[in-house]
Every structure is written in structure tokens, then in C-alpha cells.
Design a protein around this motif. Structure first.
Motif, short mmCIF file in Angstrom:
data_model
loop_
_atom_site.label_atom_id
_atom_site.label_comp_id
_atom_site.label_asym_id
_atom_site.label_seq_id
_atom_site.Cartn_x
_atom_site.Cartn_y
_atom_site.Cartn_z
N LEU A 5 0.85 -1.19 0.00
CA LEU A 5 0.00 0.00 0.00
C LEU A 5 0.89 1.24 0.00
N GLU A 82 -8.09 -1.93 2.78
CA GLU A 82 -6.81 -1.77 2.09
C GLU A 82 -5.64 -1.97 3.05
N LEU A 83 -5.78 -1.41 4.24
CA LEU A 83 -4.73 -1.49 5.24
C LEU A 83 -4.50 -2.93 5.67
N ALA A 86 -2.71 -5.19 3.03
CA ALA A 86 -1.32 -4.89 2.66
C ALA A 86 -0.33 -5.64 3.56
N ILE A 89 3.67 -1.23 3.74
CA ILE A 89 3.03 0.07 3.61
C ILE A 89 4.11 1.13 3.50
N LYS A 132 2.77 -6.12 9.69
CA LYS A 132 3.02 -5.21 8.57
C LYS A 132 4.40 -4.57 8.71
N VAL A 134 6.29 -1.14 7.72
CA VAL A 134 5.92 0.22 7.31
C VAL A 134 7.17 1.05 7.05
#
Length: 204
Positions: A5, A82-83, A86, A89, A132, A134
Motif C-alpha cells: 500500500l 486496504e490497510l 497490505a 506500507i 506489517k 511500514v
């Protein structure tokens, strides 16, 4: 296929350094992982700031919402989906008045939802957006990563705090700074960002 994302927030379009560097980083990461890049441009497609209807809507379950609230919650629900979808990010922002762009703040306000992306427990708050990686790209006219102006950089501490609250604690930062100090400084900053991008992509 994994998903990456890419969230950009600068209103400067193609002239934006944060947009360029974050897009380059996303491309490098995707080339390494084979991830599909999902783009969310918060400047060209802005998200409305929370109003009374939306605030009420996202605090209710879908079954409890009236028609107006259901329509208002659609955007927030999509952003949250969407978050969660992913694996990686990338967030790009300029440092404006010592913090992030308001469009990025609106995105955060739409995805930070009690019972959805975080919850309160007897042991304290628990982030639910886990697993995730990031990457934050911060562009700035001055130098805010360290030195005398570091205390004025509220963007990175804020982003790390809110991301961590939602469960995303594995965060890397790419600074592109000193951009107001002339062409040589810009060239140096871009070269450093490119080097950092390659380093992060290789380590991913």
C-alpha cells in the motif's frame, strides 16, 4: 500475491519530493517481493475530514447504521480493508508546519477505529493491524532528523505513535531533508534517499 500500500499526501503533485521518493521506494520493494502496488493518493483523491455523521457511523456496527451513516462509512471501511490487505506500507509526506499533511491525518482518523484496528483490553490498548512492515518517507526544507531542529519534527514521532497503537511497530524512516538549502543540498539529499531506498529494498 502480496500487496504493498503506497500512501502519498503531498499536494505538490509531480513536483513533490516525498511523492517521488516514496514511489521509488515502493517500486524497489515491489521488485524485490513481487508485490502488487495499491496506490492511495490523498492529494488528488482527498478523504473528507470526519464530520458528525461519519464519526457516528464508524463507531457502530454495519447493522446499527442508518442509510446516511452506511454511505458515510463506505470510505472508511474501504481504507481499513486496504490497510489489512497490505503486507508492506509506504507512507510519503512533507513536513508542513512541523507535522504531516492534513490529508494524511484524515486517512489516519478513518482507519483508527476502536474494535476494528485496535481494541481496549484489561491490559490496555491492543493494536489489531499486525504483521506489517511500514516505511515512512519524510521530505523537509530544513534538517529535522537530528540537530537543533529535531525537537520540531512532530511528524515522525506522531506517525510512529499512531502506527504502533494500531499494531504496526516495524517502521523504517527515510529522510529527504535540507531541500531549501540550494541545488547542491537537494542533489545530496536525493542521493542519500536513493542509497537508503536501495538499502531497505535489499533488506526487505
Amino acid at each position: 500475491m502480496s500487496k504493498l500500500l503506497l500512501i502519498t499526501s503531498s499536494p505538490r503533485g509531480e513536483e513533490s519530493i516525498s511523492n517521488k521518493v516514496s514511489a521509488d521506494l515502493a517500486a524497489a520493494l515491489a521488485a524485490k517481493s513481487g508485490a502488487e502496488i495499491i496506490r492511495r493518493d490523498l492529494a488528488s483523491n482527498p478523504i473528507a475530514h470526519l464530520d458528525t455523521v461519519t464519526t457516528n457511523a464508524i463507531r457502530k456496527s454495519p447493522a446499527e447504521r442508518n442509510a446516511e451513516e452506511a454511505a458515510a462509512a463506505e470510505v472508511s471501511d474501504k481504507l481499513v480493508a486496504e490497510l489489512f490487505a497490505a503486507d508492506q506500507i509506504v507512507i510519503g509526506t512533507g513536513l508542513i508546519n512541523f507535522n504531516i499533511y492534513s490529508g494524511l491525518k484524515s486517512w489516519i482518523d478513518n482507519v483508527a477505529r476502536a474494535g476494528v484496528t485496535f481494541r481496549y483490553t484489561e491490559a490496555g490498548p491492543e493494536g489489531l493491524v499486525k504483521g506489517k512492515k511500514v516505511y515512512i518517507v519524510l521530505a523537509a526544507a530544513g534538517v529535522y532528523s537530528d540537530g537543533p531542529a529535531a525537537s520540531l519534527n512532530h511528524a515522525v514521532p506522531y506517525l510512529k505513535t499512531v502506527l504502533g497503537f494500531l499494531g504496526m511497530t516495524d517502521v523504517e524512516v527515510v529522510y529527504v531533508e535540507g531541500l531549501a538549502f540550494g541545488p547542491e543540498a537537494v542533489e545530496k539529499a536525493m542521493a542519500a534517499a536513493e542509497s537508503r531506498t536501495k538499502e531497505l529494498a535489499q533488506a526487505a
